[in-house]
Motif scaffolding. Structure first.
Motif, PDB file in Angstrom:
ATOM      1  N   VAL A   4      31.703  54.819  79.147  1.00 31.28           N
ATOM      2  CA  VAL A   4      31.013  53.785  78.376  1.00 31.28           C
ATOM      3  C   VAL A   4      29.632  53.601  78.991  1.00 31.28           C
ATOM      4  O   VAL A   4      29.506  53.398  80.202  1.00 31.28           O
ATOM      5  N   VAL A   5      28.618  53.734  78.148  1.00 32.74           N
ATOM      6  CA  VAL A   5      27.235  53.572  78.612  1.00 32.74           C
ATOM      7  C   VAL A   5      26.662  52.315  77.981  1.00 32.74           C
ATOM      8  O   VAL A   5      26.648  52.172  76.753  1.00 32.74           O
ATOM      9  N   ILE A  38      32.454  59.296  74.391  1.00 31.02           N
ATOM     10  CA  ILE A  38      31.455  58.283  74.736  1.00 31.02           C
ATOM     11  C   ILE A  38      31.489  57.046  73.842  1.00 31.02           C
ATOM     12  O   ILE A  38      31.514  57.143  72.610  1.00 31.02           O
ATOM     13  N   GLY A  39      31.469  55.903  74.491  1.00 33.41           N
ATOM     14  CA  GLY A  39      31.190  54.648  73.814  1.00 33.41           C
ATOM     15  C   GLY A  39      29.880  54.128  74.367  1.00 33.41           C
ATOM     16  O   GLY A  39      29.672  54.140  75.585  1.00 33.41           O
ATOM     17  N   ALA A  40      28.986  53.709  73.487  1.00 31.60           N
ATOM     18  CA  ALA A  40      27.718  53.136  73.945  1.00 31.60           C
ATOM     19  C   ALA A  40      27.653  51.689  73.458  1.00 31.60           C
ATOM     20  O   ALA A  40      28.175  51.364  72.386  1.00 31.60           O
ATOM     21  N   VAL A  41      27.037  50.842  74.263  1.00 29.44           N
ATOM     22  CA  VAL A  41      26.843  49.445  73.878  1.00 29.44           C
ATOM     23  C   VAL A  41      25.367  49.129  74.098  1.00 29.44           C
ATOM     24  O   VAL A  41      24.821  49.396  75.172  1.00 29.44           O
ATOM     25  N   ALA A 128      35.095  49.315  78.105  1.00 33.65           N
ATOM     26  CA  ALA A 128      35.557  50.252  79.141  1.00 33.65           C
ATOM     27  C   ALA A 128      37.023  49.978  79.484  1.00 33.65           C
ATOM     28  O   ALA A 128      37.820  50.898  79.657  1.00 33.65           O
ATOM     29  N   GLU A 129      37.363  48.685  79.549  1.00 37.71           N
ATOM     30  CA  GLU A 129      38.756  48.332  79.848  1.00 37.71           C
ATOM     31  C   GLU A 129      39.652  48.752  78.676  1.00 37.71           C
ATOM     32  O   GLU A 129      40.715  49.342  78.872  1.00 37.71           O
ATOM     33  N   TYR A 130      39.195  48.478  77.460  1.00 37.42           N
ATOM     34  CA  TYR A 130      40.019  48.759  76.276  1.00 37.42           C
ATOM     35  C   TYR A 130      40.328  50.248  76.140  1.00 37.42           C
ATOM     36  O   TYR A 130      41.461  50.632  75.847  1.00 37.42           O
ATOM     37  N   TYR A 138      25.800  51.054  83.561  1.00 40.25           N
ATOM     38  CA  TYR A 138      24.829  50.099  83.042  1.00 40.25           C
ATOM     39  C   TYR A 138      23.441  50.672  83.236  1.00 40.25           C
ATOM     40  O   TYR A 138      22.971  50.794  84.380  1.00 40.25           O
ATOM     41  N   ALA A 139      22.793  51.024  82.133  1.00 35.74           N
ATOM     42  CA  ALA A 139      21.410  51.487  82.189  1.00 35.74           C
ATOM     43  C   ALA A 139      20.522  50.273  81.944  1.00 35.74           C
ATOM     44  O   ALA A 139      20.397  49.792  80.817  1.00 35.74           O
ATOM     45  N   THR A 140      19.959  49.754  83.028  1.00 32.19           N
ATOM     46  CA  THR A 140      19.201  48.504  82.937  1.00 32.19           C
ATOM     47  C   THR A 140      17.733  48.762  83.278  1.00 32.19           C
ATOM     48  O   THR A 140      17.346  49.889  83.586  1.00 32.19           O
TER      49      THR A 140
END
Ligand code: UTP
Length: 241
Positions: A4-5, A38-41, A128-130, A138-140
């Motif tokens: 997860v990104v 991949i999951g992105a948020v 991510a947990e799910y 975390y791209a911050t």
């Protein structure tokens, strides 16, 4: 490998530049082609803050403001979806179940916010947990987790590695200081602690850094390592996914 990104709105769309979104999409595509699910948020960034500030002046209540913020995160998610084309689920999933189903199908799920009272930091940790992700990134716009807000305190030190419990303590201390901004908020830190998902917090303004971190564990940010886990993940050591 399931990843997860979380891409901050100020990283993906500080202003509306198609090239920047394209570069982030290219990195996500490269991870997918290496075999990652991949999951992105995507966050709302300055645009969300502008909308929320304007609506607050107009008398909107906090839940209404959160709903406006969520709408902006979903708009930003749609930019990334547009750049990813057919590899992405066609609209931002509104629930973790929807996102998980899309990922299970082999699509890249790109979410924004889901409900008032939180931020996309928490959405990322919950997703991510799910989906039982191997890694959460975390791209911050900040290069890791610091002892103090590096924009405010000159000698703020960066942690290269923390346990999830230490992350919760550091973020709780940071959030006690009015106006200071933590790269990951407290709810997200608690969800990371609960799920035990390995997490990296890094400066994502240069998107290639996300790929280096996911594929090889190489980055200059902060590793949040679950209790009992090895320093390196097996696929980094074996060079396999
Ligand atoms: P962000 O996740 O971008 O918030 O969501 P943020 O942490 O304030 O932004 P950065 O990290 O500094 O760029 C924008 C806003 O959308 C609402 C909140 O009001 C949040 O501040 N939101 C987002 C929700 O209410 N629920 C969600 O699930 C996500």
């Amino acid at each position: 490998m399931k990843v997860v990104v979380s891409i901050g709105g100020s990283v993906l769309a500080p202003d509306l530049q198609s090239q920047r979104v394209r570069e982030h999409a290219a990195v996500i595509e490269s991870l997918a082609s290496e075999g990652c699910t991949i999951g992105a948020v995507v966050g709302g960034g300055g645009v969300a803050r502008d909308y929320i500030g304007t609506a607050r002046n107009l008398g909107a209540n906090e839940i209404e403001l959160d709903d406006i913020g969520i709408d902006v995160t979903r708009l930003n998610a749609r930019l990334l979806i547009a750049a990813l084309g057919e590899q992405a689920a066609p609209s931002p999933p509104e629930t973790y179940e929807e996102a998980g189903t899309a990922m299970h199908r082999g699509d890249i799920a790109v979410m924004g916010g889901v409900m008032p009272g939180q931020t996309t930091d928490a959405v990322s940790a919950a997703l991510a947990e799910y989906v039982n992700a191997d890694l959460l990134v975390y791209a911050t716009s900040v290069p890791g987790v610091f002892s103090d807000d590096p924009n405010e305190v000159d000698d703020a030190t960066k942690y290269t590695e923390l346990t999830a419990g230490e992350l919760v303590d550091v973020i709780a201390d940071l959030e006690m200081v009015a106006g200071s901004s933590a790269p990951v908020d407290l709810l997200a830190a608690k969800l990371i602690e609960r799920s035990g998902v390995r997490t990296i917090v890094l400066d994502g303004t240069e998107p290639q850094r996300i790929a280096d971190a996911v594929l090889r564990g190489e980055h200059d940010g902060t590793d949040v390592v679950p209790a009992g886990a090895d320093d390196e993940m097996t696929y980094w050591v074996d060079d396999e996914l």
